[in-house]
Scaffold this active site. Structure first.
Site, PDB file in Angstrom:
ATOM      1  N   ARG A   1      12.485  47.133  -0.763  1.00 22.11           N
ATOM      2  CA  ARG A   1      11.278  47.900  -1.119  1.00 22.11           C
ATOM      3  C   ARG A   1      10.177  47.611  -0.124  1.00 22.11           C
ATOM      4  O   ARG A   1      10.295  46.650   0.655  1.00 22.11           O
ATOM      5  CB  ARG A   1      10.756  47.512  -2.499  1.00 22.11           C
ATOM      6  CG  ARG A   1      11.635  46.641  -3.206  1.00 22.11           C
ATOM      7  CD  ARG A   1      11.217  45.616  -4.160  1.00 22.11           C
ATOM      8  NE  ARG A   1      12.434  45.149  -4.827  1.00 22.11           N
ATOM      9  CZ  ARG A   1      12.743  45.407  -6.095  1.00 22.11           C
ATOM     10  NH1 ARG A   1      11.890  46.004  -6.860  1.00 22.11           N
ATOM     11  NH2 ARG A   1      13.885  45.022  -6.589  1.00 22.11           N
TER      12      ARG A   1
ATOM     13  N   ASP B   1       6.132  47.341  -4.995  1.00 20.65           N
ATOM     14  CA  ASP B   1       7.444  46.747  -5.281  1.00 20.65           C
ATOM     15  C   ASP B   1       8.372  47.748  -5.958  1.00 20.65           C
ATOM     16  O   ASP B   1       9.553  47.463  -6.141  1.00 20.65           O
ATOM     17  CB  ASP B   1       7.304  45.483  -6.152  1.00 20.65           C
ATOM     18  CG  ASP B   1       6.453  45.719  -7.383  1.00 20.65           C
ATOM     19  OD1 ASP B   1       5.311  46.161  -7.229  1.00 20.65           O
ATOM     20  OD2 ASP B   1       6.937  45.478  -8.507  1.00 20.65           O
ATOM     21  N   ASN B   2       7.836  48.917  -6.298  1.00 24.82           N
ATOM     22  CA  ASN B   2       8.669  49.967  -6.872  1.00 24.82           C
ATOM     23  C   ASN B   2       8.829  51.142  -5.914  1.00 24.82           C
ATOM     24  O   ASN B   2       9.096  52.266  -6.328  1.00 24.82           O
ATOM     25  CB  ASN B   2       8.082  50.442  -8.204  1.00 24.82           C
ATOM     26  CG  ASN B   2       8.166  49.364  -9.275  1.00 24.82           C
ATOM     27  OD1 ASN B   2       9.008  48.469  -9.196  1.00 24.82           O
ATOM     28  ND2 ASN B   2       7.298  49.434 -10.266  1.00 24.82           N
TER      29      ASN B   2
ATOM     30  N   GLY C   1      12.699  36.750 -18.501  1.00 21.39           N
ATOM     31  CA  GLY C   1      13.859  37.236 -17.747  1.00 21.39           C
ATOM     32  C   GLY C   1      14.681  38.273 -18.488  1.00 21.39           C
ATOM     33  O   GLY C   1      15.731  38.698 -18.024  1.00 21.39           O
TER      34      GLY C   1
HETATM   35  P1  AMP Z   1       8.593  45.790 -12.910  1.00 18.84           P
HETATM   36  O1  AMP Z   1       7.373  46.116 -13.671  1.00 18.84           O
HETATM   37  O2  AMP Z   1       9.875  45.911 -13.700  1.00 18.84           O
HETATM   38  O3  AMP Z   1       8.666  46.462 -11.594  1.00 18.84           O
HETATM   39  O4  AMP Z   1       8.493  44.210 -12.623  1.00 18.84           O
HETATM   40  C1  AMP Z   1       7.512  43.661 -11.812  1.00 18.84           C
HETATM   41  C2  AMP Z   1       7.840  42.198 -11.584  1.00 18.84           C
HETATM   42  O5  AMP Z   1       7.768  41.480 -12.808  1.00 18.84           O
HETATM   43  C3  AMP Z   1       9.220  41.932 -11.018  1.00 18.84           C
HETATM   44  O6  AMP Z   1       9.110  40.836 -10.155  1.00 18.84           O
HETATM   45  C4  AMP Z   1      10.007  41.597 -12.244  1.00 18.84           C
HETATM   46  O7  AMP Z   1      11.136  40.824 -11.923  1.00 18.84           O
HETATM   47  C5  AMP Z   1       9.003  40.831 -13.060  1.00 18.84           C
HETATM   48  N1  AMP Z   1       9.277  40.888 -14.500  1.00 18.84           N
HETATM   49  C6  AMP Z   1       9.123  41.953 -15.312  1.00 18.84           C
HETATM   50  N2  AMP Z   1       9.492  41.646 -16.567  1.00 18.84           N
HETATM   51  C7  AMP Z   1       9.890  40.362 -16.565  1.00 18.84           C
HETATM   52  C8  AMP Z   1      10.376  39.456 -17.550  1.00 18.84           C
HETATM   53  N3  AMP Z   1      10.541  39.818 -18.830  1.00 18.84           N
HETATM   54  N4  AMP Z   1      10.683  38.198 -17.163  1.00 18.84           N
HETATM   55  C9  AMP Z   1      10.523  37.819 -15.894  1.00 18.84           C
HETATM   56  N5  AMP Z   1      10.067  38.618 -14.916  1.00 18.84           N
HETATM   57  C10 AMP Z   1       9.755  39.874 -15.229  1.00 18.84           C
HETATM   58 MG    MG Z   2      10.003  46.848 -10.238  1.00 23.17          MG
END
Ligand code: AMP
Ligand code: MG
Length: 477
Positions: free
Chosen positions: A183, A252-253, A126
């Protein structure tokens, strides 16, 4: 915490959506928050004034250690196709503080990124590291100044806690400001629940929030699709214009608002090559520079799929309609892209040969490893003294091009004089993680007016020495 004097004007309209869309949740407090950087200009734009707070109070606020009155924090549900594979996701390290309504009646999500575990965290901690959060700060602000619709960054706060990645790194929380965090993946989540009422509510909400002019549409699902398609393709055209590689264009982005979101392994291209990719995990080049228009179409196809049940009661007909709409992406993009390149080259009106003139320049740039930004900058400024431009192919091209009588004033508005160069970004991040914030502030200053030649940008215009390549970026998750 009292919101007196600051100007917060919170609403939580997202929580009016069906319950499955979000989970009320609070940021997990951190040990010793400290403000690393704060965006005063953005605060002003939002109608917020934090001058009555001490540094300590600000740090508490932007770490989520103390939550303003009159808001309800929450984590959003969503899914997404990551590198082509469908996954249930959700805010695993983000919490929406609330929707702030500015004095101009604009609604902004204020979100903490790196604010601790949530019910969506899966195996993640998190948290986020300082380097990647400052990177998002730099790039999002650069994109904003480049005139590209984007989420922005209000603050980065160090947590005083370490996060464990390959090594132990200082932790941080970014405060992100976005038109919303809806998104394509949000629609995919609802579609996967097969909850038609929630889908209907989400469509209606998205239109009201981002496309209010379409409120009376007879077919809201189809109308929303077309509107999102338009903004997404505009966004990709901007990416191509400035040589930006998002690096992780998972569904998701992809924001329904059309804003560019999530600056992880992104970077700007130096020498022109459509195959350019920097992300260490993008082995096949799925998200390479030249692939972005195709990926946008692919992502929009995933969006279209979620809308099928509400486009027509005859599902076969709905698929047929949406397929045709998705297929139009290529033509629409081609047209927008040509318009954009004409502006980069200052071409007024349209001539049959423009397309071939544009293609020939790009081919020459690819062959000569010419820097994308600086070639257009030199053409704009009329500074073609570099030995590279003595090349006969370039000179032949330029003879033809000059006959087109380029308008430099148009070029100036579409060709940045400066971009966040990879080596300069790395330099600023390295210094910042070693407690020296000067390079970060100088870089941000240099990126503030990218279409004017400013004194501040002088040391930021050259590409990295060739020996610096290949440059690699990491997700920073
Ligand atoms: P992102 O690559 O930032 O778009 O994240 C993709 C997904 O992974 C999203 O659901 C984020 O909330 C989750 N996520 C990314 N990094 C973490 C982390 N360190 N802890 C928990 N969830 C994460
Ligand atoms: Mg993201």
């Amino acid at each position: 915490m009292s919101t007196k004097n600051i100007g917060w004007n919170f609403d939580n309209s997202y929580l009016q959506l069906p319950e499955i869309m979000a989970t009320k949740y609070s940021p997990v407090p951190v040990k010793e928050p400290k403000v690393i950087i704060f965006n005063h200009t953005l605060a002003k734009t939002l109608g917020l004034d934090f001058s009555s707070l001490t540094e300590e109070e600000k740090a508490k606020l932007f770490s989520g250690n103390s939550i303003p009155d009159n808001t309800q924090t929450f984590a959003q549900s969503y899914a997404g196709h990551q590198f082509g594979h469908f996954t249930m996701l959700g805010d695993g390290r983000a919490i929406v503080l609330g929707e702030h309504i500015s004095p101009e009646q604009k609604r902004f999500d204020i979100q903490f990124k790196g604010s601790g575990r949530t019910p969506f965290s899966r195996s993640g901690d998190g948290r986020a590291a300082l380097g990647p959060m400052l990177r998002e700060y730099i790039i999002s602000e650069a994109m904003h100044h480049l005139g590209i619709p984007t989420t922005r960054s209000l603050a980065v706060v160090a947590t005083g806690e370490d996060v464990i990645r390959e090594t132990s790194l200082p932790g941080a929380i970014l405060t992100r400001v976005a038109a919303s965090h809806i998104r394509v993946g949000t629609f995919e989540f609802v579609a996967a629940q097969k909850d038609i009422n929630a889908l209907q509510a989400l469509i209606k909400y998205s239109i009201r929030r981002h496309y209010p002019e379409l409120a009376e549409a007879t077919n809201p699902a189809l109308t929303l699709f077309r509107a999102v398609r338009n903004r997404q393709l505009d966004l990709i055209v901007h990416y191509m214009r400035v040589g930006f590689i998002h690096g992780v264009l998972n569904t998701d982005n992809v924001a329904i608002s059309g804003e560019s979101i999530d600056y992880g392994p992104c970077a700007f291209m130096d020498h022109y090559d459509p195959k350019t990719k920097f992300s260490s995990i993008d082995h096949a080049g799925r998200y390479a520079y030249g692939n972005q228009p195709l990926i946008a179409k692919w992502n929009l196809a995933r969006f279209a799929e979620t809308l099928i049940p509400l486009v027509d009661i005859d599902l076969n007909k709905a698929v047929e309609i949406l397929e045709a709409e998705v297929n139009q992406c290529s033509e629409i993009y081609k047209k927008k892209s040509l318009e954009m390149m004409r502006k980069k080259l200052g071409m007024e009106g349209t001539i049959e040969e423009d397309n071939s003139l544009i293609t020939k320049l790009l081919q020459w740039m690819n062959k000569s490893q010419a820097d994308y930004t600086n070639t257009f900058k030199d053409l704009t400024n009329g500074t073609l003294s570099h030995s590279m431009y003595q090349d006969l192919d370039f000179q032949n091209w330029n003879d033809l091009y000059q006959k087109r009588k380029p308008n430099r004033e148009i070029m100036k508005q579409h060709n940045p004089q400066v971009i966040p160069r990879n080596h300069k970004v790395e330099e600023a991040l390295l210094a910042a993680t070693n407690h020296d914030l000067q390079p970060l502030h100088s870089l941000l200053k240099a990126l503030e007016k990218p279409y004017q030649e400013t004194h501040e940008m002088k040391n930021y215009q050259d590409p990295a020495p060739a020996s610096n390549e290949p440059y690699q970026t990491f997700c920073g998750t």
